[in-house]
Design an enzyme around this catalytic site. Structure first.
Site, PDB file in Angstrom:
ATOM      1  N   ASP A   7     -20.417  34.106 -66.432  1.00 50.29           N
ATOM      2  CA  ASP A   7     -20.661  33.008 -65.123  1.00 50.29           C
ATOM      3  C   ASP A   7     -19.141  33.135 -64.409  1.00 50.29           C
ATOM      4  O   ASP A   7     -18.066  33.601 -64.820  1.00 50.29           O
ATOM      5  CB  ASP A   7     -20.825  31.682 -65.710  1.00 50.29           C
ATOM      6  CG  ASP A   7     -21.195  30.760 -64.567  1.00 50.29           C
ATOM      7  OD1 ASP A   7     -21.691  31.310 -63.398  1.00 50.29           O
ATOM      8  OD2 ASP A   7     -21.231  29.403 -64.542  1.00 50.29           O
ATOM      9  N   GLY A   8     -19.230  32.952 -62.915  1.00 51.71           N
ATOM     10  CA  GLY A   8     -18.239  32.949 -62.366  1.00 51.71           C
ATOM     11  C   GLY A   8     -17.910  31.667 -61.576  1.00 51.71           C
ATOM     12  O   GLY A   8     -19.082  31.338 -61.229  1.00 51.71           O
ATOM     13  N   GLU A  45     -18.329  36.504 -60.315  1.00 52.06           N
ATOM     14  CA  GLU A  45     -19.517  36.667 -61.107  1.00 52.06           C
ATOM     15  C   GLU A  45     -19.582  38.112 -61.713  1.00 52.06           C
ATOM     16  O   GLU A  45     -20.039  38.384 -62.600  1.00 52.06           O
ATOM     17  CB  GLU A  45     -20.853  36.294 -60.321  1.00 52.06           C
ATOM     18  CG  GLU A  45     -21.034  35.004 -59.872  1.00 52.06           C
ATOM     19  CD  GLU A  45     -21.512  34.184 -60.999  1.00 52.06           C
ATOM     20  OE1 GLU A  45     -21.741  34.522 -62.147  1.00 52.06           O
ATOM     21  OE2 GLU A  45     -21.847  32.698 -60.644  1.00 52.06           O
ATOM     22  N   ASP A  68     -26.335  34.037 -64.347  1.00 52.70           N
ATOM     23  CA  ASP A  68     -26.832  33.112 -63.341  1.00 52.70           C
ATOM     24  C   ASP A  68     -26.755  33.569 -61.726  1.00 52.70           C
ATOM     25  O   ASP A  68     -27.115  32.880 -60.901  1.00 52.70           O
ATOM     26  CB  ASP A  68     -26.518  31.646 -63.527  1.00 52.70           C
ATOM     27  CG  ASP A  68     -24.923  31.478 -63.256  1.00 52.70           C
ATOM     28  OD1 ASP A  68     -24.358  32.233 -62.661  1.00 52.70           O
ATOM     29  OD2 ASP A  68     -24.689  30.029 -63.489  1.00 52.70           O
ATOM     30  N   HIS A 118     -26.644  25.888 -64.644  1.00 55.61           N
ATOM     31  CA  HIS A 118     -26.587  24.388 -64.711  1.00 55.61           C
ATOM     32  C   HIS A 118     -28.038  23.980 -65.060  1.00 55.61           C
ATOM     33  O   HIS A 118     -28.290  22.758 -64.831  1.00 55.61           O
ATOM     34  CB  HIS A 118     -26.096  23.949 -63.642  1.00 55.61           C
ATOM     35  CG  HIS A 118     -24.829  24.273 -63.087  1.00 55.61           C
ATOM     36  ND1 HIS A 118     -23.490  24.101 -63.472  1.00 55.61           N
ATOM     37  CD2 HIS A 118     -24.609  25.146 -62.025  1.00 55.61           C
ATOM     38  CE1 HIS A 118     -22.736  25.075 -62.882  1.00 55.61           C
ATOM     39  NE2 HIS A 118     -23.242  25.570 -61.961  1.00 55.61           N
ATOM     40  N   ASP A 128     -19.678  28.893 -67.685  1.00 55.70           N
ATOM     41  CA  ASP A 128     -19.330  27.971 -66.676  1.00 55.70           C
ATOM     42  C   ASP A 128     -18.008  27.119 -66.721  1.00 55.70           C
ATOM     43  O   ASP A 128     -17.155  27.055 -66.092  1.00 55.70           O
ATOM     44  CB  ASP A 128     -20.378  26.971 -66.217  1.00 55.70           C
ATOM     45  CG  ASP A 128     -20.065  26.142 -64.999  1.00 55.70           C
ATOM     46  OD1 ASP A 128     -20.038  26.851 -63.895  1.00 55.70           O
ATOM     47  OD2 ASP A 128     -20.024  24.914 -65.180  1.00 55.70           O
TER      48      ASP A 128
END
Length: 151
Positions: A7-8, A45, A68, A118, A128
């Site tokens: 995740d970024g 990301e 994501d 999320h 995250d």
């Protein structure tokens, strides 16, 4: 199977940002994260994926990546990246990172899986958290590709 979750995050987009990556292999797990003072969400990301692949020490083991980021997953799985590469990335952002990614892709041939962000996916939520914490840390590095205008 090596599984990589990524995740970024970026506060302001552009703004301070970070990435979070979890690598899992058998019973082993490794977390990676770094923060940058000025970057974008898409760069973080993609960097999360790159850092995960760069951390692999053995070739020949199948790799699955869960992200994501539609930007990253679709660029690879829908073949956009190869068209961009063929055209010399003309008019495309993040060329420096995509050029860094391509040899890793060719080496490991990862399978990408998109996960809804999320949405309670434990590893995605942890990535995250790693990314946000890195972005908010007092130890922000320079994203040279972004700050030098190579995007």
């Amino acid at each position: 199977m090596i599984t990589i979750y990524t995740d970024g995050a970026a506060k302001g987009n552009p703004g301070n940002g970070g990435y979070g990556t979890i690598l899992q292999y058998k019973q082993h797990e490794k977390e990676l994260s770094e923060g940058f003072r000025l970057t974008t969400n898409n760069r973080m990301e993609l960097l999360a994926v790159i850092k995960g692949l760069e951390a692999i020490k053995v070739e020949g083991i199948p790799v699955k990546i869960y992200s994501d980021s539609k930007y990253v997953v679709d660029a690879v799985t829908k073949g956009w990246l190869w068209g961009w590469h063929k055209k010399g990335f003309k008019g495309k952002k993040n060329e420096d990172l995509w050029r860094r990614y391509i040899p890793l892709h060719n080496k490991y041939k990862p399978q990408f899986h998109w996960v809804k962000g999320h949405a309670g996916h434990p590893e995605n939520e942890r990535c995250d958290q790693l990314a946000v914490n890195a972005a908010e840390s007092g130890q922000l590095q320079i994203d040279k590709g972004y700050e030098n205008g190579q995007v």
